[in-house]
Design a protein around this motif. Structure first.
Motif, PDB file in Angstrom:
ATOM      1  N   MET B  53     -58.703 -33.058  41.511  1.00  0.00           N
ATOM      2  CA  MET B  53     -57.556 -33.781  40.963  1.00  0.00           C
ATOM      3  C   MET B  53     -57.965 -35.188  40.513  1.00  0.00           C
ATOM      4  O   MET B  53     -57.405 -35.726  39.551  1.00  0.00           O
ATOM      5  CB  MET B  53     -56.432 -33.842  42.000  1.00  0.00           C
ATOM      6  N   GLY B  54     -58.938 -35.772  41.187  1.00  0.00           N
ATOM      7  CA  GLY B  54     -59.472 -37.075  40.769  1.00  0.00           C
ATOM      8  C   GLY B  54     -60.059 -36.974  39.368  1.00  0.00           C
ATOM      9  O   GLY B  54     -59.823 -37.840  38.512  1.00  0.00           O
ATOM     10  N   ALA B  55     -60.827 -35.904  39.130  1.00  0.00           N
ATOM     11  CA  ALA B  55     -61.442 -35.707  37.812  1.00  0.00           C
ATOM     12  C   ALA B  55     -60.361 -35.479  36.749  1.00  0.00           C
ATOM     13  O   ALA B  55     -60.421 -36.058  35.661  1.00  0.00           O
ATOM     14  CB  ALA B  55     -62.398 -34.520  37.864  1.00  0.00           C
ATOM     15  N   PHE B  56     -59.363 -34.651  37.099  1.00  0.00           N
ATOM     16  CA  PHE B  56     -58.284 -34.405  36.133  1.00  0.00           C
ATOM     17  C   PHE B  56     -57.473 -35.679  35.874  1.00  0.00           C
ATOM     18  O   PHE B  56     -56.999 -35.913  34.763  1.00  0.00           O
ATOM     19  CB  PHE B  56     -57.358 -33.290  36.629  1.00  0.00           C
ATOM     20  N   CYS B  57     -57.330 -36.495  36.923  1.00  0.00           N
ATOM     21  CA  CYS B  57     -56.587 -37.750  36.791  1.00  0.00           C
ATOM     22  C   CYS B  57     -57.299 -38.633  35.749  1.00  0.00           C
ATOM     23  O   CYS B  57     -56.644 -39.209  34.865  1.00  0.00           O
ATOM     24  CB  CYS B  57     -56.556 -38.415  38.156  1.00  0.00           C
ATOM     25  N   ALA B  58     -58.634 -38.709  35.832  1.00  0.00           N
ATOM     26  CA  ALA B  58     -59.401 -39.504  34.869  1.00  0.00           C
ATOM     27  C   ALA B  58     -59.193 -38.944  33.456  1.00  0.00           C
ATOM     28  O   ALA B  58     -58.990 -39.700  32.500  1.00  0.00           O
ATOM     29  CB  ALA B  58     -60.880 -39.469  35.229  1.00  0.00           C
ATOM     30  N   LEU B  73     -61.764 -45.380  37.161  1.00  0.00           N
ATOM     31  CA  LEU B  73     -62.536 -45.532  38.401  1.00  0.00           C
ATOM     32  C   LEU B  73     -61.722 -46.285  39.461  1.00  0.00           C
ATOM     33  O   LEU B  73     -61.920 -46.116  40.658  1.00  0.00           O
ATOM     34  CB  LEU B  73     -63.822 -46.314  38.065  1.00  0.00           C
ATOM     35  N   ILE B  74     -60.792 -47.126  39.001  1.00  0.00           N
ATOM     36  CA  ILE B  74     -59.934 -47.863  39.939  1.00  0.00           C
ATOM     37  C   ILE B  74     -58.581 -47.159  40.105  1.00  0.00           C
ATOM     38  O   ILE B  74     -58.109 -46.951  41.223  1.00  0.00           O
ATOM     39  CB  ILE B  74     -59.724 -49.316  39.424  1.00  0.00           C
ATOM     40  N   GLY B 210     -61.085 -38.695  45.347  1.00  0.00           N
ATOM     41  CA  GLY B 210     -60.652 -38.971  43.978  1.00  0.00           C
ATOM     42  C   GLY B 210     -61.723 -39.731  43.205  1.00  0.00           C
ATOM     43  O   GLY B 210     -62.007 -39.427  42.043  1.00  0.00           O
ATOM     44  N   LEU B 211     -62.352 -40.703  43.881  1.00  0.00           N
ATOM     45  CA  LEU B 211     -63.413 -41.495  43.246  1.00  0.00           C
ATOM     46  C   LEU B 211     -64.588 -40.584  42.858  1.00  0.00           C
ATOM     47  O   LEU B 211     -65.120 -40.685  41.743  1.00  0.00           O
ATOM     48  CB  LEU B 211     -63.889 -42.592  44.204  1.00  0.00           C
ATOM     49  N   ALA B 212     -64.961 -39.706  43.782  1.00  0.00           N
ATOM     50  CA  ALA B 212     -66.062 -38.772  43.480  1.00  0.00           C
ATOM     51  C   ALA B 212     -65.696 -37.891  42.284  1.00  0.00           C
ATOM     52  O   ALA B 212     -66.537 -37.601  41.435  1.00  0.00           O
ATOM     53  CB  ALA B 212     -66.362 -37.904  44.702  1.00  0.00           C
TER      54      ALA B 212
END
Lengths: 407, 295
Positions: B53-58, B73-74, B210-212
């Motif tokens: 989900m972190g990747a999709f969020c980006a 990233l933030i 999420g950061l990863a």
């Protein structure tokens, strides 16, 4: 009086005959229901080019068949996820044939799944039409008389693309091979074609399936100095190979040749990174008015254009149902004989027929992925370069190792 | 040319470097898991899905709001952290008194729901996320040419890992956290808001995932399956390092990335199982893991 008796006798005889025929016809389609099972990858790496899309295509085929023929029998469909695993596939196939009274199973998108389902089908004397998997083993050493391999195989896509690339000057090759039956089959078939065309294979590396990071293998391929890196993998593995090859500067110095790539992969990676790649396909949505008409109907349901597997499953189900309709039977031998006897010419297949080894041969197409500047509308991705005639596209029967082939 | 078991030294160096990149992801993800397990005793099976989900969020930040990589990233870890806080407040909170297994089952269920949703929305082929212009292109290290972005991944992951270790092991806040884990009732008696700390810790662990995910987006295809491919290996990393051990997660993450990289050179078919072989060996010799303490 004599005349009256004769008339009476004739009427009785006709009635009895009619009753007999009717009973005979009813007995031929078990429970008066033809049940089709779509066993596919619903959630894994191959679900975009088969999966739910194959279920939709099957439903479209059933609905179109009912509208066209108004059959006397009922048609039902069930679907399940085989998770690309042999054990799950054979369990599900057994359950469907034994308890759900399924007459035919289709899709089967990984070679391991395909090979295990066809073994169960043989044991239960039921039909399997594989439209997803493509190991050439299915119609060679592993062949049987209840299986049809409908869409593609590693020989057709591997050698079609390999020949074209060698012709363009890509003489030296290195393979990145998914470490299971399909990947090795693809590599073997492409290698034969490369050598025949005058090319040379410098080496290969097998990677586990699925692999998230292919950079280590790509560096090996880079170090080999080969002009072409043949991707003997599919789905996510192909996508990540293409992406990471660009990241490490492997491309454009060396060229990639994806030996099996689907339109969903090209859509996902984008034309920037896939442009110029050659591929062999049995179907492209934008090729003829008929392919466009089918694809637009499919698009309205799925919001995506169909892959060759998804369009192929429609054609396969239609061909099967037409054989059932023509024979009035769902008996395996009767339907298989009818399917093999009847040529296939629809929006999907041209000059198609099913051979004794179970291979459906038809015209395939050599395509090249367009440059971003050449793509004028959504999903405008391929340029069809040539038609590969049915007899050239697939492995000749003379080379077949299938015991059913009479030589 | 110097060779080791038939492999040129230069090639070996480059594979070690690639192993380190993968190890950085293992370290960052297993760190999040270790923090959550160490503080909450929850085996967070949703970690892979939250990374995805972190990747999709980006990707969404870029395609919908035109927010670039460095913004993501933030922002993405903050959004994921908030999702984590909601999960803790409304779901996990009720499970602290019962067996660990319930937490595992709940988070496993959440992972299936998240992945299923993204799969039906985006399909498994996923979306492409380009490397940011600033970090695009290769660097010549002498023994290999490596994309600048991969070096950035190693650097950022090391900074984040060491900072987390420092905060938890060496600061006052960290000592409160550790105290809350050891004896929550006594810590609360000292006037420390333990439920709040637990909630923020879970949020922080999820933010790390999420950061990863954001860091992985330019390298791998942003796909609903990206987390499930990784989570099993990351669990093995945590077990090898010692459940709940911060330094164990970092060291074993990086170390196993390197071992996996070397396996890809010498015997590629073993590369997907080598981590589990090591896990089995470590469990036989040291059941609490390399850095874990026997209770």
């Amino acid at each position: 009086m004599m005349l009256k008796n004769n008339k009476l006798r004739s009427v009785c005889l006709a009635s009895l005959l009619a009753l007999g025929i009717q009973q005979g016809a009813q007995a031929q389609i078990s429970d008066n229901v033809v049940k089709i099972g779509v066993l596919t990858d619903m959630s894994g790496p191959y679900s975009d080019f088969s999966g739910k899309g194959s279920v939709t295509a099957t439903q479209m085929a059933i609905s179109d068949f009912e509208k066209k023929y108004h059959p006397k029998f009922k048609i039902e469909m069930i679907s399940a996820d085989h998770q690309d695993k042999a054990d799950i596939t054979s369990d599900k196939a057994r359950q469907w044939f034994d308890r759900e009274h399924v007459d035919m199973i289709t899709d089967l998108v990984s070679s391991t799944a395909g090979l295990s389902a066809m073994k169960v089908a043989k044991e239960k004397n039921k039909i399997v039409i594989i439209t997803g998997a493509g190991s050439s083993k299915i119609t060679n050493a592993g062949c049987n008389d209840v299986t049809v391999l409908y869409v593609y195989d590693t020989y057709a896509t591997g050698q079609g693309t390999a020949k074209a690339v060698v012709k363009q000057g890509g003489k030296t090759w290195f393979f990145l091979t998914a470490d299971y039956v399909f990947g090795h089959s693809l590599e073997t078939d492409a290698t034969k074609a490369i050598k025949l065309a005058g090319g040379q294979v410098l080496g290969s590396v097998s990677h586990p399936f699925p692999s998230r990071d292919l950079s280590s293998y790509l560096l090996k391929a880079q170090a080999s100095g080969a002009q072409v890196i043949g991707l003997a993998n599919a789905g996510d593995d192909t996508i990540n190979s293409i992406k990471q090859a660009a990241e490490f500067g492997v491309t454009p110095k060396q060229h990639l040749a994806a030996l099996l790539i689907f339109i969903s992969d090209v859509h996902s990676v984008g034309l920037k990174q896939t442009q110029g790649m050659y591929l062999t396909t049995g179907f492209y949505w934008d090729r003829t008015p008929e392919t466009r008409a089918f694809s637009k109907r499919y698009f309205n349901v799925m919001q995506k254009m169909p892959s060759m597997n998804q369009a192929g499953v429609y054609s396969a189900v239609m061909h099967y149902l037409e054989a059932v309709q023509a024979t009035g039977s769902d008996d395996t031998k009767t339907v298989m004989t009818e399917m093999k006897k009847t040529p296939i010419n629809d929006f999907y297949a041209h000059n198609g027929h099913i051979r004794e080894d179970g291979r459906m041969v038809y015209d395939m197409y050599l395509a090249q992925v367009k440059k971003p500047s050449e793509s004028k509308y959504p999903w405008d991705y391929y340029q069809i370069l040539a038609t590969i005639p049915a007899e050239e596209a697939f492995q000749p029967l003379s080379e077949s190792t299938c015991p059913l082939v009479k030589k | 040319m110097i060779e080791i078991f038939g492999v040129p030294l230069m090639a070996l160096y480059s594979q070690l470097m690639l192993g380190l990149v993968n190890g950085s992801f293992y370290a960052l993800l297993s760190l999040g898991l270790a923090v959550i397990f160490g503080m909450l005793n929850i085996i967070n099976f949703a970690h892979g899905a939250l990374y995805m989900m972190g990747a999709f969020c980006a990707w969404m930040l870029l395609s919908l709001f035109n927010v670039g990589y460095f913004g993501a990233l933030i922002i993405a870890p903050i959004i994921l952290g908030l999702i984590g806080i909601l999960i803790e407040r409304f779901l996990l909170k009720w499970l602290y008194q019962v067996d660990h297994l319930y937490g595992l089952l709940l988070t496993f269920g959440l992972a299936l729901i998240f992945e299923g949703y993204f799969r039906s929305k985006f399909g498994v082929s996923g979306e492409t996320y380009d490397v940011p212009d600033l970090l695009d292109g290769p660097v010549n290290l002498g023994f290999m040419v490596i994309p600048k972005y991969r070096l950035w991944v190693i650097f950022l992951s090391l900074v984040v890992c060491l900072l987390t270790w420092f905060v938890i092991e060496k600061t006052r806040l960290g000592s409160y956290l550790r105290a809350a884990t050891e004896n929550p009732k006594l810590t609360q008696a000292f006037g420390i808001n333990v439920p709040l700390m637990v909630m923020l810790t879970y949020g922080f662990g999820v933010a790390l995932a999420g950061l990863a995910g954001v860091m992985a987006a330019p390298i791998y295809q942003v796909s609903p399956l990206m987390g499930s491919h990784l989570i099993i290996i990351v669990f093995a990393v945590v077990v090898i390092g010692g459940m709940g051990s911060i330094m164990g997660a970092i060291v074993s993450g990086l170390g196993l990335g390197i071992v996996e990289g070397l396996t890809k050179v010498f015997y590629p078919p073993l590369s997907s199982t080598v981590v589990f072989i090591i896990m089995a060996l470590v469990l036989i010799v040291r059941p609490a893991g390399l850095f874990g303490r026997e209770k």
